[in-house]
Write a protein that holds these residues in place. Structure first.
Motif: not given
Ligand code: ADP
Length: 353
Positions: A84-85, A124-127, A131-133, A204-207
């Motif tokens: 993903q990175r 989660e995390g490394l993966h 969107i979250p990145r 807030q975006v995660s929520t």
């Protein structure tokens, strides 16, 4: 207006391919893995163009089997070994340009199971996916720009397009029973009766994403795998202003997980009217999207871009125009059993490229 130097590579449309790895339970798949060859990575880095070649077997009119090697060009090809990175590295500047007031659309295209949700949302995390990145980076970059007098407000919405109709994934109640309409007034697009949440930080975006995900899950259990039969559109609207200079900017980042592109197996289709209707709507909207992107790529005047042919393209109309930036990520399965769909996806990608 440009406080980040965004390198213009070529035009505003880019097409990437990503082949996912075989999963543990697929390693002994009866037909094995598809034969996919990748071009030299160093050459690709130098030229900014890469390609992949698939070998496929087809039967000639005489009933003889023949093998074909088909090569497809992309701006970037990600292999199963790329994480993903590495994918995000190639799109971070694009996502960031929303702070400069650009409208950006990033699409994940491909058959169900090819890795679209993994690419967009990930784990989660490394993966963590795009969107979250993208969210983390946009918040981090906007904080840095404070030193130069810029302030930002952000707002998120999450819509789903199913059977050419819009559902709000952030609405109240278990289901969205409202009818939503797209209104375009000059360059501003609004969808009636939908929720847009102010967002002050990535948590807030995660929520928000969690809320959308659980709503989608409820719908999916009731309507066979609906999430793969609908397009989901996460939009982050970013408004910026600079009290020192009086400048303003407004951009939208759209991250779109498209419906599975697989063709319906011809047998039994007529027995399942719901499935057939879904498939017709998916095909219609995906080809409308390809037509819009290819018209934009050819520099067709915006007045002649065929936005009106589907709800998806109308919804994204203001974000898919002359000055906006578009990335199509074509997700591919590595399995030989999926080769037919893989070739179809590659052809689609070529059409928009
Ligand atoms: P789609 O959204 O296109 O239907 P998914 O994203 O659900 O496909 O991917 C199908 C499966 O493959 C999931 O179990 C997902 O976790 C896994 N997967 C997809 N891409 C990758 C990848 N690059 N690395 C590891 N696992 C992946």
């Amino acid at each position: 207006k440009l406080h980040n130097q965004v390198q213009e590579l070529k035009g505003n449309i880019r097409v990437f391919a990503r082949v996912r790895p075989a999963l543990d339970h697929e390693r002994d798949a009866p037909d094995g893995l598809a034969q996919i060859a990748y071009c030299d990575e160093r050459v690709a880095a130098e030229t900014g163009q890469s390609h992949l070649t698939v070998r496929s077997r087809s039967e000639s009119a005489m009933g003889k089997e023949r093998e074909q090697a088909l090569t497809f060009n992309f701006d970037k090809v990600f292999q199963p070994k790329h994480g993903q990175r590495e994918v995000f590295e190639e799109i971070s500047m694009l996502a960031q340009s929303v702070l400069d007031g650009y409208n950006v659309c990033i699409f994940a295209y491909g058959q169900t199971g090819s890795g679209k949700s993994w690419t967009m949302e990930g784990a989660e995390g490394l993966h963590a996916g795009m969107i979250p990145r993208a969210i983390d980076m946009i918040f981090a970059e906007s904080a840095k720009l404070k030193d130069r007098g810029w302030k930002y407000t952000m707002e998120g919405s999450f819509l789903e397009v199913y059977n050419d109709e819009i559902n709000d994934l952030l609405g109240n109640g278990q289901f969205d029973t409202k009818k939503h309409e797209i209104k375009i007034d000059r360059d501003k697009m609004t969808v009636t009766d939908t929720v847009a949440l102010p967002l002050a930080n990535p948590q807030q975006v995660s929520t928000l994403l969690e809320r959308a995900r659980s709503r989608r899950a409820v719908a999916a259990t009731l309507m066979n795998e609906r999430s793969s039969r609908s397009h989901s559109v996460f939009a982050l609207k970013v408004r910026g202003w600079n009290d020192d200079t009086g400048e303003e900017s407004e951009g939208i980042l759209n991250l779109v997980d498209l419906a599975g592109s697989e063709r319906l197996a011809s047998s039994g289709a007529d027995k399942d009217a719901v499935r057939l209707k879904e498939t017709i709507n998916i095909n219609k909207s995906l080809s409308a999207l390809a037509d819009v992107i290819s018209a934009l790529g050819q520099g067709t005047g915006v007045a002649h871009v065929p936005y009106r042919n589907s709800t998806l393209t109308r919804l994204l109309q203001t974000s898919l125009s002359g000055s906006s930036k578009t990335l199509m990520l074509c997700n591919l399965s590595p399995l030989a059993a999926h080769l037919g769909e893989t070739v179809c996806s590659l052809r689609f990608a070529t059409k928009v490229n």
